[in-house]
Scaffold this motif. Structure first.
Motif: not given
Length: 123
Positions: A118, A114, A110-111
């Motif tokens: 970005r 993300t 998930s990180c």
């Protein structure tokens, strides 16, 4: 000439890891100096590491230089190896339960997703 103490080896290894993890060039110089101080009992070792690795190749493995290139966190030539290293770093131990491994893997994925989104928005 050999490092006879596990504690001494741990100190040398930690100083070497600090050299590789330096985020900027000023801190890099401080970390190299610290490595030199730690290696005072083994000056030939420090000379070898400095002359054969640090000076000619620092731009390939020290964060102060590698972070200047967009690599999306992939710092190896093998994506699977990079993912495995990231997971090992998060887990910290090989004796975790399946539930914890799955939870940490999901969080890591998930990180990374993300971060990738970005970065792609910035391009």
């Amino acid at each position: 000439m050999l490092v006879n103490s596990v504690d001494a080896w741990d100190v040398v290894l930690q100083a070497w890891e600090n050299v590789m993890d330096c985020e900027d060039e000023l801190k890099f110089k401080e970390c190299v100096h610290r490595l030199q101080v730690v290696c005072q009992p083994w000056p030939v070792f420090f000379e070898y590491v400095n002359d054969s690795w640090i000076i000619p190749y620092k731009k390939f493995f020290v964060k102060a230089w590698t972070n200047k290139v967009m690599h999306l966190g992939n710092t190896t030539s093998n994506r699977v190896e990079s993912a495995h290293w990231s997971l090992k770093k998060v887990l910290g131990s090989s004796r975790e339960t399946f539930v914890r491994v799955r939870m940490e893997f999901t969080t890591l994925l998930s990180c990374n997703t993300t971060k990738l989104r970005r970065l792609l928005k910035e391009v």
